[in-house]
Design an enzyme around this catalytic site. Structure first.
Site, PDB file in Angstrom:
ATOM      1  N   LYS A 159      44.864   6.246  -8.832  1.00 18.94           N
ATOM      2  CA  LYS A 159      44.594   5.281  -7.771  1.00 18.94           C
ATOM      3  C   LYS A 159      43.703   4.129  -8.245  1.00 18.94           C
ATOM      4  CE  LYS A 159      45.375   5.377  -3.919  1.00 18.94           C
ATOM      5  NZ  LYS A 159      44.713   6.146  -2.845  1.00 18.94           N
ATOM      6  N   SER A 183      39.934   7.341  -6.972  1.00 19.05           N
ATOM      7  CA  SER A 183      40.018   8.387  -5.952  1.00 19.05           C
ATOM      8  C   SER A 183      39.344   9.638  -6.476  1.00 19.05           C
ATOM      9  CB  SER A 183      41.485   8.682  -5.613  1.00 19.05           C
ATOM     10  OG  SER A 183      41.613   9.897  -4.896  1.00 19.05           O
ATOM     11  N   ASN A 206      42.026   1.544  -5.769  1.00 24.75           N
ATOM     12  CA  ASN A 206      41.897   1.161  -4.373  1.00 24.75           C
ATOM     13  C   ASN A 206      41.192  -0.183  -4.206  1.00 24.75           C
ATOM     14  OD1 ASN A 206      43.058   3.557  -3.315  1.00 24.75           O
ATOM     15  ND2 ASN A 206      41.141   4.649  -3.697  1.00 24.75           N
ATOM     16  N   ARG A 255      10.618 -17.473  29.744  1.00 26.41           N
ATOM     17  CA  ARG A 255      10.650 -16.420  28.724  1.00 26.41           C
ATOM     18  C   ARG A 255      11.118 -15.165  29.408  1.00 26.41           C
ATOM     19  NH1 ARG A 255       4.889 -16.032  26.464  1.00 26.41           N
ATOM     20  NH2 ARG A 255       5.803 -14.437  25.129  1.00 26.41           N
ATOM     21  N   ARG A 265      21.467 -26.836   9.724  1.00 24.67           N
ATOM     22  CA  ARG A 265      20.122 -26.562   9.218  1.00 24.67           C
ATOM     23  C   ARG A 265      19.034 -27.289  10.006  1.00 24.67           C
ATOM     24  NH1 ARG A 265      21.424 -25.805   2.884  1.00 24.67           N
ATOM     25  NH2 ARG A 265      20.438 -23.777   2.593  1.00 24.67           N
TER      26      ARG A 265
END
Length: 448
Positions: free
Chosen positions: A282, A276, A284, A315, A184
């Protein structure tokens, strides 16, 4: 760029807000307002110009479509935005408008605005990390001694515990939290160098303005402007890519453990989730799939940012511009991934009974090493290995339990009874230091 249709799937509303076009504009205007305050305090611009500039920046109602069109011509968003802000200030105080953006360059505005957005992103990442760690810690504690098959090369290897698997996840997440705290001060640094990094336009007051500006924005003050040194951006990208990789590791394991033939865990369920369109049965691993989908994109985004750092002189053209696309997208994906990881771990359903069934699936072969190590002192390690290996092959070939093969082996019977062999073949008795490792991680988490 995020699709409005897919953003809710791969992102999180809070992180999307941080990286919205509106948020980027607000961050840049915040820089311009703070610059005026700093320059007023340093005596670079008239004190009378500070309030009108602040008011103009804060009250500016940006026409985003017009800004986008102008940015396409100007080459970046800062140039037309500063023009808009200057015009707004001029409406109330033409004299004050002369001092808008004084001594700064477009990259100062955009890089410092980006850092302000990163600060907001880091706060969200920290919050979702905390959620994911708490959930992983609870799973590690609850399943400290829940045996399951450890797998190497996708094959059963030796028994472990589900608690150890979750402790490993928690350990990795805590390291990411440490990295976040460490980076940080380095990443959240002011960018203010003027045209070529010398602040020559401010005479001898450049360093003082930079100090006051960093203080006003609550950013660290770097020793030099960093227009041409992009390691801060790369470090931020690397942190986020690492978080995604750790989440993807969890998602991959969960997806594999959810296979019908394995069935050791289930993702959290909800109406409409995991089903599904054609198969009602199903369930999943949709959260895992989303995490893995995001993980498939992050290496390319990280590579883009890494390649962009090889710029020209003070730059440069090209690499900086590629960051505008790659970093926000990477942050969006990381934010979405962490939010889904926390949700996944908080609602994960663990099936210890199924884990036990899978431990027994090989008829004891999983525990061959335990028997080998017990017999090594009397037979010798190599001889014990050869005897046990032959018994394993015979058990596999004849479709019999390894216990039967071992108990009938003339080389083994004099040294181990059937009851002794049965004890050696119990997965719960061959977990090594798994519990100790879990306890170590949980103790460190509790103390943090």
């Amino acid at each position: 760029m995020p699709s409005p249709l897919l953003a809710p799937l791969f992102g999180s509303p809070a992180m999307e807000a941080v990286w919205s076009d509106e948020a980027a504009v607000v961050a840049m205007l915040h820089f311009e307002a703070a610059l005026a305050v700093a320059e007023g305090e340093a005596g670079v611009i008239p004190a009378s110009a500070v309030v009108p500039i602040n008011a103009g920046c804060m009250m500016l109602d940006v026409d985003m479509a017009a800004l986008a069109e102008a940015a396409g011509i100007a080459g970046n968003t800062a140039i037309p935005l500063v023009k808009m802000a200057t015009a707004k200030v001029a409406e109330a105080d033409p004299e004050a408008a002369k001092w808008v953006h004084y001594g700064a360059t477009s990259q100062d505005v955009m890089d410092s605005g980006l850092v302000l957005q990163l600060r907001s992103a880091f706060k969200l990442i920290e919050a979702d990390l905390a959620r994911a760690m708490a959930a992983a810690a609870a799973l590690a504690k609850d399943h400290r001694d829940t045996p399951m098959a450890g797998r190497t090369w996708l094959q059963q290897a030796l028994p472990i515990t589900f608690g150890l698997k979750m402790a490993g996840t928690l350990d990795a997440l805590m390291r990411h939290r440490e990295r976040l705290a460490e980076v940080r001060p380095r990443i959240l640094a002011l960018q203010f160098g003027g045209a070529a990094g010398t602040l020559a336009s401010l005479g001898g007051k450049g360093p003082e303005v930079a100090r006051l500006l960093a203080q006003r924005l609550d950013l660290s003050l770097p020793d030099t402007p960093w227009h041409g040194q992009r390691d801060r951006i790369l470090e931020a990208a690397s942190l986020m890519a690492g978080l995604v990789a750790t989440a993807a590791k969890v998602a991959r394991d969960v997806a594999l453990m959810m296979q019908t033939e394995v069935g050791e865990v289930l993702e959290p369920s909800a109406p409409g989730r995991g089903g599904s369109s054609t198969m009602p049965h199903k369930r999943n691993p949709t959260l895992s799939a989303t995490i893995l989908g995001a993980a498939g994109l992050t290496p390319q985004l990280l590579a883009t940012i890494a390649a962009g750092g090889a710029g020209e002189h003070e730059r440069f053209a090209g690499g900086w511009q590629s960051e505008w696309l790659a970093l926000p997208e990477l942050a969006r994906l990381a934010g979405g991934v962490l939010a889904r990881l926390a949700e996944l771990l908080e609602g994960l359903e663990v099936m210890p009974e199924r884990m036990r069934v899978n431990l027994d699936a090989t008829g004891g072969l999983l525990m061959a090493e335990a028997v080998q190590m017990a017999l090594a002192p009397v037979l010798g390690r190599l001889a014990a290995h050869d005897v046990i290996e032959a018994a394993c092959r015979k058990a596999t070939g004849e479709g019999r339990a390894l216990l039967d093969m071992l108990a009938e082996d003339a080389a083994i019977a004099p040294h181990a009874s059937r009851d002794c062999l049965a004890e050696l073949l119990d997965p719960a008795g061959y977990l090594g230091a798994a519990g100790i490792f879990v306890d170590r991680v949980l103790e460190r988490y509790a103390a943090s």
